[in-house]
Design an enzyme around this catalytic site. Structure first.
Site, PDB file in Angstrom:
ATOM      1  N   ASP A   1       9.060   2.749   0.217  1.00 47.43           N
ATOM      2  CA  ASP A   1       7.986   3.340   1.010  1.00 47.43           C
ATOM      3  C   ASP A   1       8.178   2.915   2.456  1.00 47.43           C
ATOM      4  O   ASP A   1       7.875   1.780   2.832  1.00 47.43           O
ATOM      5  CB  ASP A   1       6.629   2.874   0.466  1.00 47.43           C
ATOM      6  CG  ASP A   1       5.466   3.477   1.262  1.00 47.43           C
ATOM      7  OD1 ASP A   1       5.707   4.057   2.341  1.00 47.43           O
ATOM      8  OD2 ASP A   1       4.316   3.343   0.794  1.00 47.43           O
TER       9      ASP A   1
ATOM     10  N   TYR B   1       0.849  -1.198   0.000  1.00 47.99           N
ATOM     11  CA  TYR B   1       0.000   0.000   0.000  1.00 47.99           C
ATOM     12  C   TYR B   1       0.876   1.237   0.000  1.00 47.99           C
ATOM     13  O   TYR B   1       1.850   1.313   0.751  1.00 47.99           O
ATOM     14  CB  TYR B   1      -0.879   0.009   1.259  1.00 47.99           C
ATOM     15  CG  TYR B   1      -1.811   1.201   1.359  1.00 47.99           C
ATOM     16  CD1 TYR B   1      -2.817   1.409   0.425  1.00 47.99           C
ATOM     17  CD2 TYR B   1      -1.685   2.125   2.400  1.00 47.99           C
ATOM     18  CE1 TYR B   1      -3.675   2.501   0.523  1.00 47.99           C
ATOM     19  CE2 TYR B   1      -2.543   3.217   2.506  1.00 47.99           C
ATOM     20  CZ  TYR B   1      -3.532   3.400   1.558  1.00 47.99           C
ATOM     21  OH  TYR B   1      -4.382   4.478   1.651  1.00 47.99           O
TER      22      TYR B   1
ATOM     23  N   LYS C   1       3.686   8.733   9.283  1.00 47.87           N
ATOM     24  CA  LYS C   1       3.361   8.116  10.575  1.00 47.87           C
ATOM     25  C   LYS C   1       4.277   8.575  11.710  1.00 47.87           C
ATOM     26  O   LYS C   1       4.049   9.633  12.279  1.00 47.87           O
ATOM     27  CB  LYS C   1       3.308   6.592  10.400  1.00 47.87           C
ATOM     28  CG  LYS C   1       2.186   6.237   9.391  1.00 47.87           C
ATOM     29  CD  LYS C   1       1.743   4.814   9.312  1.00 47.87           C
ATOM     30  CE  LYS C   1       0.461   4.739   8.482  1.00 47.87           C
ATOM     31  NZ  LYS C   1       0.491   3.869   7.336  1.00 47.87           N
TER      32      LYS C   1
HETATM   33  C1  LIG Z   1      -0.081   4.406   5.934  1.00 46.46           C
HETATM   34  C2  LIG Z   1       0.728   4.170   4.702  1.00 46.46           C
HETATM   35  C3  LIG Z   1       0.713   5.064   3.634  1.00 46.46           C
HETATM   36  C4  LIG Z   1      -0.271   6.196   3.547  1.00 46.46           C
HETATM   37  O1  LIG Z   1      -0.113   7.129   4.542  1.00 46.46           O
HETATM   38  P1  LIG Z   1      -1.380   8.097   4.916  1.00 46.46           P
HETATM   39  O2  LIG Z   1      -0.799   9.057   5.881  1.00 46.46           O
HETATM   40  O3  LIG Z   1      -2.409   7.169   5.492  1.00 46.46           O
HETATM   41  O4  LIG Z   1      -1.831   8.720   3.649  1.00 46.46           O
HETATM   42  C5  LIG Z   1       1.587   4.848   2.591  1.00 46.46           C
HETATM   43  N1  LIG Z   1       2.429   3.814   2.595  1.00 46.46           N
HETATM   44  C6  LIG Z   1       2.475   2.923   3.608  1.00 46.46           C
HETATM   45  C7  LIG Z   1       3.462   1.820   3.570  1.00 46.46           C
HETATM   46  C8  LIG Z   1       1.610   3.072   4.675  1.00 46.46           C
HETATM   47  O5  LIG Z   1       1.603   2.148   5.638  1.00 46.46           O
END
Ligand SMILES: *Cc1c(COP(=O)(O)O)cnc(C)c1O
Length: 433
Positions: free
Chosen positions: A240, A145, A268
């Site tokens: 990511d 994701y 995060k």
């Molecule tokens: C949470 C997440 C995102 C998206 O971040 P948001 O602040 O929710 O838009 C992107 N990549 C990874 C791996 C994530 O866990």
């Protein structure tokens, strides 16, 4: 759990005015077939719902709360900052300090651009990769994701996987067609995609430790091979690290494994619980961003003082006290206990873990990619979830989300969790619940 009266009332009110009653799909508890509890407050490793029930929390805001909820130093920093104003549409000293701190911890992060979410970090990283290479296509992995931008909502893991929809409505097929999907831990599928579209692929984007199809660990050497294939084909490697960054070590988990990403996405933890995201990389790529270069990107609240101050305080605490070995030990304790519980109760399953990120899959004996994750037993998972909740333990309401540990989770908390898991799994075996 004593009562859900107030949560149920709030859910009904929310359902009238908010699509699905929530502002992010996983919160609706669809995969476990119930109305969610509404949360009033959190402190350390626990949260309290609107009916006054207290739960030991393994959601931890899906990652940001690595120090537990409402850490006194973080709250004090935010309170102090709030008195100074919430944002000015002008640069602040705090942004410089956060960029310097991130840069000191992550080698490839020569320059850092702050945004307000991981989603924004993703769409900025992709735009940069396309501008840097002059190519249109992106390779991503099934089950990873990268936020909810159009081109990343293809086989996007997590929420999409939970709802059983591989792709999102509203994404034009012409956009989706530029996203090519490989299998996690399968270099062959990546090679195949490069062969199919040589000189068209701008970047490979990957979660270096996957945490949005449940936790899935990269095979030894697979990320290195991925970087080599990308570079041999003139494409960039985007790591990511919105979840893994500053969670598994003080910096980038990809770099700790000897990989040199071309761009890193963060989020995060670096916002300490406030909205944040970041893209970081070498100056030659980052300086393509406006106002230096031609790649436009902007944000009214980007780098806002509250998020940045909360992130700075969180990172400083993590750095000073080097909390990572304790987080890893807590994760190992939980993993060992859950494995033991599976074995003792005869439930098939496995427990994947990286540091303080962990998923117990019910069903499969191993999970190395999204297809294997999808063989999990969702009915058993839902029962397990509710049994845990009844024992006062809040785990993510989906088989495809990671459990998050914080520095506030004590050994006694973990042991209580293991005992509850053992009972909950036993109830699955005997059919009682
Ligand atoms: C949470 C997440 C995102 C998206 O971040 P948001 O602040 O929710 O838009 C992107 N990549 C990874 C791996 C994530 O866990």
């Amino acid at each position: 759990m004593t009562s859900r009266k107030k949560s149920d009332e709030l859910f009904h009110r929310a359902s009238v005015k908010i699509p699905g009653a929530v502002n992010s799909p996983v919160r609706a508890w669809k995969a476990v077939g119930a109305a969610p509890i509404f949360i009033e407050s959190g402190s350390g490793a626990t949260i309290t719902d609107s009916d006054g029930n207290i739960f030991l929390d393994y959601v931890c805001s899906y990652g940001p709360a690595i120090l537990g909820h409402a850490h006194p130093r973080v709250i004090q920093a935010i309170a102090e900052q709030a008195r100074l104003g919430l944002g000015f549409g002008a640069p602040t000293r705090l942004e410089v300090e956060l960029a310097e701190l991130i840069s000191s911890a992550i080698e490839c992060a020569q320059k850092v651009r702050l945004v307000s979410s991981g989603t924004e970090a993703g769409l900025t990283a992709l735009r940069l990769a396309r501008a840097a290479t002059g190519r249109p296509n992106i390779i991503k992995f099934d089950g990873c994701y990268h936020g909810h931008s159009d081109s990343m909502l293809v086989r996007a893991g997590s929420g999409a996987m939970t709802l059983g929809q591989p792709d999102s409505g509203g994404v034009p097929s012409a956009v989706a067609a530029m996203t090519m999907v490989a299998r996690y831990n399968s270099i062959e599928t990546v090679e195949g995609l490069f062969r199919a579209a040589p000189e068209k692929i701008a970047a490979v984007i990957v979660e270096p430790v996957a945490a949005n199809m449940g936790v899935v660990i990269p095979d030894p050497g697979s990320l290195k091979a991925l970087a080599e294939i990308a570079h041999a084909n003139g494409a960039l490697l985007i790591c990511d690290e919105v979840i893994s960054g500053f969670r598994l070590c003080f910096g980038s988990v990809a770099e700790s494994m000897g990989i040199a990403p071309d761009l890193i996405m963060l989020g995060k933890i670096i916002g300490g619980g406030m909205p944040v995201g970041a893209v970081a990389g070498p100056a030659r790529i980052m300086d393509l961003l406006a106002p230096v270069g031609p790649v436009y990107q902007a944000g009214t609240l980007s780098g806002n003082p509250l998020s940045v101050r909360a992130g700075l305080e969180t990172l400083r605490i993590l750095k000073e006290s080097n909390l990572y070995s304790a987080l890893d030990a807590a994760g190992a304790r939980l993993q060992a206990g859950l494995r033991d519980a599976l074995k003792k109760t005869g439930q098939p399953g496995c427990v994947n873990r990286a540091g303080s990120l962990l998923t117990m899959f019910l069903g499969p004996e191993r999970v190395r990619d999204a297809d294997e994750a999808r063989t999990s037993n969702s009915v058993s998972f839902a029962k397990f979830f509710h049994a845990m909740l009844a024992s006062g333990i809040n785990i993510p309401p989906s088989q495809f989300e990671a459990m998050f540990l914080s520095t506030a989770h004590a050994n006694a908390d973990i042991d209580r969790t293991i005992a509850a898991a053992s009972d909950s799994l036993h109830a699955l075996t005997t059919g009682k619940s």
